[in-house]
Design a protein around this motif. Structure first.
Motif, PDB file in Angstrom:
ATOM      1  N   ALA A  26     -14.692 -18.784  -9.388  1.00  0.00           N
ATOM      2  CA  ALA A  26     -15.526 -19.703 -10.168  1.00  0.00           C
ATOM      3  C   ALA A  26     -14.822 -21.052 -10.231  1.00  0.00           C
ATOM      4  O   ALA A  26     -13.607 -21.108 -10.446  1.00  0.00           O
ATOM      5  CB  ALA A  26     -15.736 -19.160 -11.581  1.00  0.00           C
ATOM      6  N   THR A  27     -15.579 -22.127 -10.013  1.00  0.00           N
ATOM      7  CA  THR A  27     -15.003 -23.480 -10.014  1.00  0.00           C
ATOM      8  C   THR A  27     -15.874 -24.394 -10.862  1.00  0.00           C
ATOM      9  O   THR A  27     -17.107 -24.399 -10.708  1.00  0.00           O
ATOM     10  CB  THR A  27     -14.942 -24.039  -8.576  1.00  0.00           C
ATOM     11  OG1 THR A  27     -14.255 -23.112  -7.737  1.00  0.00           O
ATOM     12  CG2 THR A  27     -14.233 -25.386  -8.546  1.00  0.00           C
ATOM     13  N   VAL A  28     -15.257 -25.153 -11.743  1.00  0.00           N
ATOM     14  CA  VAL A  28     -16.005 -26.156 -12.508  1.00  0.00           C
ATOM     15  C   VAL A  28     -16.363 -27.297 -11.554  1.00  0.00           C
ATOM     16  O   VAL A  28     -15.474 -27.924 -10.975  1.00  0.00           O
ATOM     17  CB  VAL A  28     -15.143 -26.712 -13.668  1.00  0.00           C
ATOM     18  CG1 VAL A  28     -15.894 -27.828 -14.406  1.00  0.00           C
ATOM     19  CG2 VAL A  28     -14.769 -25.600 -14.638  1.00  0.00           C
ATOM     20  N   VAL A  29     -17.669 -27.547 -11.349  1.00  0.00           N
ATOM     21  CA  VAL A  29     -18.068 -28.619 -10.426  1.00  0.00           C
ATOM     22  C   VAL A  29     -18.577 -29.861 -11.154  1.00  0.00           C
ATOM     23  O   VAL A  29     -18.610 -30.946 -10.572  1.00  0.00           O
ATOM     24  CB  VAL A  29     -19.117 -28.138  -9.389  1.00  0.00           C
ATOM     25  CG1 VAL A  29     -18.524 -27.052  -8.498  1.00  0.00           C
ATOM     26  CG2 VAL A  29     -20.387 -27.650 -10.044  1.00  0.00           C
ATOM     27  N   ALA A  30     -18.963 -29.720 -12.402  1.00  0.00           N
ATOM     28  CA  ALA A  30     -19.370 -30.910 -13.166  1.00  0.00           C
ATOM     29  C   ALA A  30     -19.264 -30.602 -14.658  1.00  0.00           C
ATOM     30  O   ALA A  30     -19.413 -29.454 -15.072  1.00  0.00           O
ATOM     31  CB  ALA A  30     -20.807 -31.314 -12.818  1.00  0.00           C
ATOM     32  N   THR A  31     -18.979 -31.623 -15.435  1.00  0.00           N
ATOM     33  CA  THR A  31     -18.955 -31.480 -16.890  1.00  0.00           C
ATOM     34  C   THR A  31     -19.657 -32.681 -17.515  1.00  0.00           C
ATOM     35  O   THR A  31     -19.715 -33.761 -16.922  1.00  0.00           O
ATOM     36  CB  THR A  31     -17.518 -31.435 -17.459  1.00  0.00           C
ATOM     37  OG1 THR A  31     -16.860 -32.674 -17.153  1.00  0.00           O
ATOM     38  CG2 THR A  31     -16.704 -30.298 -16.874  1.00  0.00           C
ATOM     39  N   PRO A  38     -10.946 -29.597 -16.807  1.00  0.00           N
ATOM     40  CA  PRO A  38     -11.405 -30.616 -15.869  1.00  0.00           C
ATOM     41  C   PRO A  38     -12.152 -30.039 -14.664  1.00  0.00           C
ATOM     42  O   PRO A  38     -12.003 -28.862 -14.331  1.00  0.00           O
ATOM     43  CB  PRO A  38     -10.104 -31.292 -15.422  1.00  0.00           C
ATOM     44  CG  PRO A  38      -9.022 -30.324 -15.713  1.00  0.00           C
ATOM     45  CD  PRO A  38      -9.489 -29.467 -16.858  1.00  0.00           C
ATOM     46  N   VAL A  39     -12.945 -30.892 -14.028  1.00  0.00           N
ATOM     47  CA  VAL A  39     -13.627 -30.524 -12.790  1.00  0.00           C
ATOM     48  C   VAL A  39     -12.601 -30.024 -11.781  1.00  0.00           C
ATOM     49  O   VAL A  39     -11.533 -30.611 -11.635  1.00  0.00           O
ATOM     50  CB  VAL A  39     -14.398 -31.751 -12.241  1.00  0.00           C
ATOM     51  CG1 VAL A  39     -14.856 -31.511 -10.811  1.00  0.00           C
ATOM     52  CG2 VAL A  39     -15.579 -32.077 -13.134  1.00  0.00           C
ATOM     53  N   GLY A  40     -12.926 -28.927 -11.105  1.00  0.00           N
ATOM     54  CA  GLY A  40     -12.004 -28.334 -10.143  1.00  0.00           C
ATOM     55  C   GLY A  40     -11.266 -27.126 -10.688  1.00  0.00           C
ATOM     56  O   GLY A  40     -10.662 -26.380  -9.920  1.00  0.00           O
ATOM     57  N   SER A  41     -11.316 -26.909 -12.007  1.00  0.00           N
ATOM     58  CA  SER A  41     -10.606 -25.763 -12.596  1.00  0.00           C
ATOM     59  C   SER A  41     -11.169 -24.457 -12.042  1.00  0.00           C
ATOM     60  O   SER A  41     -12.374 -24.325 -11.833  1.00  0.00           O
ATOM     61  CB  SER A  41     -10.761 -25.762 -14.117  1.00  0.00           C
ATOM     62  OG  SER A  41     -10.203 -26.921 -14.662  1.00  0.00           O
ATOM     63  N   HIS A  42     -10.270 -23.510 -11.832  1.00  0.00           N
ATOM     64  CA  HIS A  42     -10.660 -22.229 -11.244  1.00  0.00           C
ATOM     65  C   HIS A  42     -10.508 -21.064 -12.223  1.00  0.00           C
ATOM     66  O   HIS A  42      -9.588 -21.043 -13.036  1.00  0.00           O
ATOM     67  CB  HIS A  42      -9.760 -21.898 -10.050  1.00  0.00           C
ATOM     68  CG  HIS A  42     -10.019 -22.716  -8.826  1.00  0.00           C
ATOM     69  ND1 HIS A  42     -11.270 -22.984  -8.352  1.00  0.00           N
ATOM     70  CD2 HIS A  42      -9.155 -23.307  -7.957  1.00  0.00           C
ATOM     71  CE1 HIS A  42     -11.175 -23.706  -7.250  1.00  0.00           C
ATOM     72  NE2 HIS A  42      -9.898 -23.931  -6.996  1.00  0.00           N
ATOM     73  N   LEU A  43     -11.400 -20.099 -12.058  1.00  0.00           N
ATOM     74  CA  LEU A  43     -11.241 -18.769 -12.660  1.00  0.00           C
ATOM     75  C   LEU A  43     -11.468 -17.782 -11.519  1.00  0.00           C
ATOM     76  O   LEU A  43     -12.461 -17.894 -10.804  1.00  0.00           O
ATOM     77  CB  LEU A  43     -12.297 -18.567 -13.760  1.00  0.00           C
ATOM     78  CG  LEU A  43     -12.334 -17.199 -14.458  1.00  0.00           C
ATOM     79  CD1 LEU A  43     -11.149 -17.039 -15.404  1.00  0.00           C
ATOM     80  CD2 LEU A  43     -13.638 -17.026 -15.253  1.00  0.00           C
ATOM     81  N   GLY A  53      -6.902 -17.587 -14.865  1.00  0.00           N
ATOM     82  CA  GLY A  53      -7.333 -18.985 -14.832  1.00  0.00           C
ATOM     83  C   GLY A  53      -8.308 -19.248 -15.957  1.00  0.00           C
ATOM     84  O   GLY A  53      -8.480 -18.415 -16.863  1.00  0.00           O
ATOM     85  N   SER A  54      -8.982 -20.386 -15.908  1.00  0.00           N
ATOM     86  CA  SER A  54      -9.855 -20.755 -17.004  1.00  0.00           C
ATOM     87  C   SER A  54     -10.831 -21.835 -16.562  1.00  0.00           C
ATOM     88  O   SER A  54     -10.467 -22.760 -15.849  1.00  0.00           O
ATOM     89  CB  SER A  54      -9.008 -21.273 -18.169  1.00  0.00           C
ATOM     90  OG  SER A  54      -9.827 -21.837 -19.145  1.00  0.00           O
ATOM     91  N   VAL A  55     -12.087 -21.674 -16.975  1.00  0.00           N
ATOM     92  CA  VAL A  55     -13.073 -22.726 -16.715  1.00  0.00           C
ATOM     93  C   VAL A  55     -13.554 -23.410 -17.992  1.00  0.00           C
ATOM     94  O   VAL A  55     -14.248 -24.408 -17.931  1.00  0.00           O
ATOM     95  CB  VAL A  55     -14.303 -22.189 -15.934  1.00  0.00           C
ATOM     96  CG1 VAL A  55     -13.921 -21.910 -14.485  1.00  0.00           C
ATOM     97  CG2 VAL A  55     -14.881 -20.948 -16.585  1.00  0.00           C
TER      98      VAL A  55
END
Lengths: 108, 228
Positions: A26-31, A38-43, A53-55
Protein backbone atom coordinates in the motif's frame (compact mmCIF):
# COMPACT_ATOMS: atom_id res chain seq x y z
CA UNK A 1 9.86 14.10 0.74
CA UNK A 2 11.51 11.27 2.50
CA UNK A 3 14.75 9.47 2.04
CA UNK A 4 15.02 5.79 2.51
CA UNK A 5 16.84 4.56 5.48
CA UNK A 6 13.68 2.47 5.66
CA UNK A 7 15.45 -0.60 4.19
CA UNK A 8 12.70 -1.63 5.76
CA UNK A 9 9.27 -2.43 4.59
CA UNK A 10 10.21 -3.42 1.05
CA UNK A 11 13.03 -5.67 2.26
CA UNK A 12 10.65 -7.35 4.70
CA UNK A 13 8.14 -7.84 1.91
CA UNK A 14 10.88 -9.56 -0.12
CA UNK A 15 11.54 -11.92 2.79
CA UNK A 16 7.85 -12.82 3.05
CA UNK A 17 7.71 -13.59 -0.67
CA UNK A 18 10.90 -15.66 -0.46
CA UNK A 19 9.26 -17.65 2.33
CA UNK A 20 6.25 -18.49 0.20
CA UNK A 21 3.86 -15.81 1.48
CA UNK A 22 1.67 -13.63 -0.68
CA UNK A 23 2.11 -9.91 -0.14
CA UNK A 24 0.56 -6.57 -0.97
CA UNK A 25 2.01 -3.08 -1.00
CA UNK A 26 0.00 0.00 0.00
CA UNK A 27 1.36 3.43 -0.96
CA UNK A 28 0.03 6.88 -0.10
CA UNK A 29 -0.37 8.58 -3.51
CA UNK A 30 -2.16 11.77 -2.48
CA UNK A 31 -3.23 13.59 0.67
CA UNK A 32 -5.50 16.55 1.35
CA UNK A 33 -5.60 18.67 4.47
CA UNK A 34 -3.66 17.46 7.45
CA UNK A 35 -2.52 13.89 7.00
CA UNK A 36 0.00 12.29 9.29
CA UNK A 37 2.04 10.40 6.68
CA UNK A 38 3.66 11.93 3.60
CA UNK A 39 2.97 10.90 0.01
CA UNK A 40 5.02 7.81 -0.82
CA UNK A 41 4.66 6.19 2.62
CA UNK A 42 4.39 2.42 2.47
CA UNK A 43 2.52 -0.27 4.36
CA UNK A 44 3.32 -3.88 3.45
CA UNK A 45 0.94 -6.70 4.29
CA UNK A 46 1.22 -10.49 4.00
CA UNK A 47 -1.43 -13.19 3.68
CA UNK A 48 -1.28 -13.91 7.42
CA UNK A 49 -2.38 -10.34 8.07
CA UNK A 50 1.02 -9.26 9.37
CA UNK A 51 1.96 -5.73 8.39
CA UNK A 52 4.85 -3.29 8.64
CA UNK A 53 5.10 0.44 7.95
CA UNK A 54 2.36 3.03 8.08
CA UNK A 55 0.08 4.98 5.77
CA UNK A 56 -1.84 7.00 8.31
CA UNK A 57 -0.30 6.81 11.72
CA UNK A 58 -2.78 4.14 12.76
CA UNK A 59 -6.33 5.23 11.99
CA UNK A 60 -6.96 3.36 8.73
CA UNK A 61 -4.36 0.58 8.82
CA UNK A 62 -6.98 -1.99 9.85
CA UNK A 63 -9.16 -1.20 6.85
CA UNK A 64 -6.17 -1.25 4.48
CA UNK A 65 -5.04 -4.64 5.79
CA UNK A 66 -8.54 -6.05 5.22
CA UNK A 67 -8.58 -4.70 1.64
CA UNK A 68 -5.08 -6.07 1.10
CA UNK A 69 -6.24 -9.61 1.77
CA UNK A 70 -8.83 -9.16 -1.02
CA UNK A 71 -6.24 -7.70 -3.36
CA UNK A 72 -3.92 -10.66 -2.78
CA UNK A 73 -6.76 -13.09 -3.47
CA UNK A 74 -7.87 -11.27 -6.63
CA UNK A 75 -4.42 -10.43 -7.93
CA UNK A 76 -5.29 -6.95 -9.18
CA UNK A 77 -4.57 -3.50 -7.78
CA UNK A 78 -7.10 -0.97 -6.50
CA UNK A 79 -7.24 2.58 -5.25
CA UNK A 80 -8.66 3.41 -1.81
CA UNK A 81 -9.81 6.80 -0.57
CA UNK A 82 -10.40 7.77 3.03
CA UNK A 83 -11.62 11.09 4.28
CA UNK A 84 -14.10 12.76 6.58
CA UNK A 85 -16.66 13.24 3.81
CA UNK A 86 -16.67 9.50 3.29
CA UNK A 87 -19.48 7.60 5.04
CA UNK A 88 -17.03 4.91 5.97
CA UNK A 89 -14.72 7.44 7.51
CA UNK A 90 -16.80 7.46 10.65
CA UNK A 91 -15.90 3.86 11.11
CA UNK A 92 -12.28 3.90 10.02
CA UNK A 93 -11.90 7.64 9.86
CA UNK A 94 -9.00 9.99 9.91
CA UNK A 95 -9.31 11.83 13.18
CA UNK A 96 -6.95 14.48 11.81
CA UNK A 97 -9.67 15.66 9.42
CA UNK A 98 -7.54 15.06 6.35
CA UNK A 99 -8.16 12.83 3.37
CA UNK A 100 -5.90 10.26 1.83
CA UNK A 101 -5.68 8.23 -1.37
CA UNK A 102 -3.89 4.89 -1.31
CA UNK A 103 -2.77 2.62 -4.13
CA UNK A 104 -2.89 -1.01 -3.07
CA UNK A 105 -1.23 -3.61 -5.27
CA UNK A 106 -0.45 -7.31 -5.11
CA UNK A 107 3.27 -8.07 -5.30
CA UNK A 108 4.98 -11.01 -7.00
CA UNK B 1 4.18 -5.24 -8.88
CA UNK B 2 6.06 -7.88 -10.83
CA UNK B 3 8.86 -9.90 -9.24
CA UNK B 4 11.57 -8.75 -11.67
CA UNK B 5 10.70 -5.10 -11.11
CA UNK B 6 10.60 -5.53 -7.34
CA UNK B 7 14.04 -7.15 -7.40
CA UNK B 8 15.47 -4.40 -9.62
CA UNK B 9 14.01 -1.79 -7.27
CA UNK B 10 15.55 -3.41 -4.19
CA UNK B 11 18.89 -3.82 -5.97
CA UNK B 12 18.96 -0.10 -6.78
CA UNK B 13 18.12 0.77 -3.17
CA UNK B 14 20.80 -1.52 -1.73
CA UNK B 15 23.33 -0.11 -4.24
CA UNK B 16 22.25 3.44 -3.27
CA UNK B 17 21.21 4.33 -6.81
CA UNK B 18 18.36 6.87 -7.01
CA UNK B 19 15.33 5.33 -8.74
CA UNK B 20 11.71 6.33 -9.34
CA UNK B 21 8.90 3.79 -9.53
CA UNK B 22 6.24 5.06 -11.93
CA UNK B 23 2.78 3.48 -11.69
CA UNK B 24 -0.18 3.97 -13.99
CA UNK B 25 -2.90 3.87 -11.34
CA UNK B 26 -5.49 2.61 -13.83
CA UNK B 27 -4.31 -0.90 -14.68
CA UNK B 28 -1.11 -0.94 -12.66
CA UNK B 29 1.56 -0.81 -15.38
CA UNK B 30 4.96 0.18 -13.92
CA UNK B 31 8.37 1.50 -15.02
CA UNK B 32 11.56 2.10 -13.11
CA UNK B 33 13.15 5.40 -14.09
CA UNK B 34 16.79 6.06 -13.21
CA UNK B 35 18.75 9.30 -13.51
CA UNK B 36 19.77 8.48 -17.08
CA UNK B 37 17.78 5.47 -18.29
CA UNK B 38 14.70 3.36 -17.57
CA UNK B 39 13.89 -0.32 -17.42
CA UNK B 40 10.87 -2.62 -17.36
CA UNK B 41 9.21 -0.08 -19.64
CA UNK B 42 5.55 -1.09 -19.55
CA UNK B 43 4.52 2.53 -19.88
CA UNK B 44 5.52 4.68 -22.84
CA UNK B 45 6.53 7.96 -21.19
CA UNK B 46 7.07 11.15 -23.19
CA UNK B 47 10.30 13.12 -22.88
CA UNK B 48 8.61 15.89 -20.89
CA UNK B 49 7.19 13.31 -18.48
CA UNK B 50 10.63 11.71 -18.08
CA UNK B 51 12.10 15.13 -17.42
CA UNK B 52 9.46 15.81 -14.78
CA UNK B 53 10.08 12.43 -13.13
CA UNK B 54 13.85 13.03 -13.02
CA UNK B 55 13.29 16.49 -11.55
CA UNK B 56 11.24 14.83 -8.80
CA UNK B 57 13.91 12.18 -8.29
CA UNK B 58 16.60 14.84 -7.90
CA UNK B 59 14.77 16.36 -4.94
CA UNK B 60 13.41 13.02 -3.63
CA UNK B 61 9.80 14.08 -4.18
CA UNK B 62 6.94 11.61 -4.69
CA UNK B 63 3.53 12.47 -6.12
CA UNK B 64 1.18 12.42 -9.10
CA UNK B 65 2.34 13.67 -12.49
CA UNK B 66 0.15 16.42 -13.99
CA UNK B 67 -2.95 14.75 -15.44
CA UNK B 68 -3.38 12.46 -12.43
CA UNK B 69 -2.66 9.31 -14.43
CA UNK B 70 0.79 8.38 -13.16
CA UNK B 71 2.14 8.17 -9.63
CA UNK B 72 5.88 8.65 -9.05
CA UNK B 73 7.57 7.22 -5.96
CA UNK B 74 11.14 8.50 -5.63
CA UNK B 75 13.63 6.34 -3.77
CA UNK B 76 16.89 8.08 -2.92
CA UNK B 77 19.80 6.97 -0.75
CA UNK B 78 19.73 8.37 2.78
CA UNK B 79 21.24 11.77 3.42
CA UNK B 80 24.41 11.65 5.48
CA UNK B 81 25.44 13.57 8.57
CA UNK B 82 29.13 13.68 9.49
CA UNK B 83 29.58 14.78 13.09
CA UNK B 84 33.11 15.81 14.04
CA UNK B 85 33.73 15.60 17.77
CA UNK B 86 32.31 12.70 19.79
CA UNK B 87 31.09 15.04 22.53
CA UNK B 88 27.95 15.09 24.67
CA UNK B 89 25.90 17.00 22.09
CA UNK B 90 26.98 14.45 19.47
CA UNK B 91 25.52 11.64 21.56
CA UNK B 92 22.08 13.23 21.40
CA UNK B 93 22.39 14.52 17.83
CA UNK B 94 23.47 11.16 16.40
CA UNK B 95 20.36 9.43 17.76
CA UNK B 96 17.91 12.17 16.74
CA UNK B 97 19.37 12.50 13.24
CA UNK B 98 19.17 8.74 12.69
CA UNK B 99 15.46 8.95 13.54
CA UNK B 100 15.16 11.57 10.80
CA UNK B 101 16.67 9.02 8.38
CA UNK B 102 20.20 10.44 8.26
CA UNK B 103 23.03 8.00 7.95
CA UNK B 104 25.25 9.26 10.76
CA UNK B 105 29.03 8.98 11.15
CA UNK B 106 30.79 10.36 14.22
CA UNK B 107 34.42 11.28 13.65
CA UNK B 108 36.90 11.80 16.47
CA UNK B 109 40.55 10.73 16.64
CA UNK B 110 40.39 10.82 20.45
CA UNK B 111 39.51 7.24 21.17
CA UNK B 112 38.40 8.02 24.72
CA UNK B 113 35.53 10.04 23.24
CA UNK B 114 34.51 7.92 20.26
CA UNK B 115 33.64 4.77 22.18
CA UNK B 116 31.00 2.22 21.26
CA UNK B 117 29.63 2.54 24.76
CA UNK B 118 28.93 6.25 24.37
CA UNK B 119 27.60 5.82 20.82
CA UNK B 120 25.65 2.60 20.67
CA UNK B 121 24.64 1.64 17.16
CA UNK B 122 26.37 4.67 15.61
CA UNK B 123 29.09 4.40 12.98
CA UNK B 124 32.30 5.66 14.58
CA UNK B 125 35.44 6.76 12.84
CA UNK B 126 38.70 7.33 14.76
CA UNK B 127 40.59 8.87 11.85
CA UNK B 128 41.74 12.49 11.84
CA UNK B 129 39.00 14.58 10.24
CA UNK B 130 41.02 15.45 7.11
CA UNK B 131 41.62 11.76 6.43
CA UNK B 132 38.03 10.84 7.25
CA UNK B 133 36.66 13.55 4.96
CA UNK B 134 38.95 12.48 2.12
CA UNK B 135 37.49 8.99 2.45
CA UNK B 136 33.85 9.91 3.07
CA UNK B 137 33.69 12.64 0.38
CA UNK B 138 30.81 14.89 1.50
CA UNK B 139 28.42 15.65 -1.36
CA UNK B 140 25.21 17.64 -1.88
CA UNK B 141 23.33 15.08 0.25
CA UNK B 142 25.75 15.43 3.16
CA UNK B 143 25.80 17.72 6.20
CA UNK B 144 28.98 18.35 8.19
CA UNK B 145 28.79 19.49 11.81
CA UNK B 146 31.86 20.25 13.93
CA UNK B 147 31.41 20.03 17.69
CA UNK B 148 34.87 19.19 19.06
CA UNK B 149 35.56 22.75 20.21
CA UNK B 150 39.21 22.12 19.40
CA UNK B 151 40.66 23.80 16.30
CA UNK B 152 43.06 20.91 15.74
CA UNK B 153 40.03 18.68 15.12
CA UNK B 154 37.38 21.09 13.86
CA UNK B 155 39.42 23.19 11.43
CA UNK B 156 40.61 20.37 9.14
CA UNK B 157 37.02 19.13 8.91
CA UNK B 158 35.73 22.61 8.05
CA UNK B 159 38.43 23.10 5.44
CA UNK B 160 37.45 19.83 3.78
CA UNK B 161 33.73 20.61 4.07
CA UNK B 162 34.21 24.03 2.47
CA UNK B 163 35.94 22.33 -0.46
CA UNK B 164 32.98 19.97 -0.90
CA UNK B 165 29.37 20.30 -2.01
CA UNK B 166 27.98 19.65 1.50
CA UNK B 167 24.48 21.16 1.72
CA UNK B 168 24.99 22.19 5.33
CA UNK B 169 28.07 23.10 7.36
CA UNK B 170 27.78 24.07 11.00
CA UNK B 171 30.35 24.78 13.69
CA UNK B 172 29.83 24.89 17.44
CA UNK B 173 31.32 27.81 19.32
CA UNK B 174 30.52 31.28 20.55
CA UNK B 175 30.68 34.35 18.34
CA UNK B 176 34.11 35.07 19.74
CA UNK B 177 35.35 31.54 19.04
CA UNK B 178 33.89 31.75 15.57
CA UNK B 179 35.55 35.12 14.97
CA UNK B 180 38.95 33.59 15.64
CA UNK B 181 38.06 30.62 13.48
CA UNK B 182 37.18 32.92 10.61
CA UNK B 183 40.55 34.63 10.95
CA UNK B 184 42.37 31.31 10.74
CA UNK B 185 40.37 30.17 7.71
CA UNK B 186 40.78 33.54 6.02
CA UNK B 187 44.54 33.16 6.40
CA UNK B 188 44.20 29.93 4.43
CA UNK B 189 42.52 31.76 1.55
CA UNK B 190 38.99 30.46 2.20
CA UNK B 191 37.48 33.90 2.64
CA UNK B 192 34.87 33.63 -0.11
CA UNK B 193 33.51 30.33 1.28
CA UNK B 194 33.14 31.31 4.93
CA UNK B 195 29.50 32.39 4.74
CA UNK B 196 28.62 28.72 4.20
CA UNK B 197 29.45 27.97 7.84
CA UNK B 198 26.45 28.18 10.16
CA UNK B 199 27.86 29.63 13.37
CA UNK B 200 26.99 29.94 16.12
CA UNK B 201 25.41 26.64 15.14
CA UNK B 202 21.69 25.87 15.29
CA UNK B 203 18.42 27.76 15.28
CA UNK B 204 17.98 30.15 18.19
CA UNK B 205 15.59 28.14 20.37
CA UNK B 206 17.00 29.29 23.69
CA UNK B 207 17.80 25.83 25.07
CA UNK B 208 21.08 25.18 26.88
CA UNK B 209 21.03 21.44 27.54
CA UNK B 210 23.01 19.14 25.26
CA UNK B 211 19.87 17.52 23.83
CA UNK B 212 18.23 20.91 23.37
CA UNK B 213 21.25 22.11 21.42
CA UNK B 214 21.08 18.93 19.34
CA UNK B 215 17.46 19.78 18.51
CA UNK B 216 18.44 23.28 17.41
CA UNK B 217 21.20 21.90 15.17
CA UNK B 218 18.91 19.26 13.67
CA UNK B 219 16.21 21.88 13.13
CA UNK B 220 18.65 24.10 11.23
CA UNK B 221 19.76 21.13 9.16
CA UNK B 222 16.17 20.28 8.24
CA UNK B 223 15.57 23.91 7.32
CA UNK B 224 18.66 23.97 5.09
CA UNK B 225 17.68 20.75 3.38
CA UNK B 226 14.12 21.72 2.52
CA UNK B 227 14.69 25.43 2.11
CA UNK B 228 12.04 26.08 4.78
Amino acid sequence: MSSDQSIDELARMGEWLANGHNAALATVVATWGSSPRPVGSHLVINDSGEFLGSVSGGCIEGAVVAEALDVMAEGSPRTLEFGVSDEEAWEVGLSCGGAIKIYLEPVA
Amino acid sequence: MKGALREALQRARVDKVPVALVTQLEGGAQNLVYSSDQSNAEISLGSSQLEEIRDMLRVARSGMLPGDEFFVRSYVPPYRLLIVGAVHIAQALSVMAAQCDYQVTVIDPRRAFATAERFQGVELCAEWPDEAMARLLPDAQTAVVTLAHDPKIDDPALIAALGSGAFYIGALGSRRTHGKRLERLTDLGLEDQLQRINAPIGLKLGGRGHAEIAVSILAQLIQARYGG
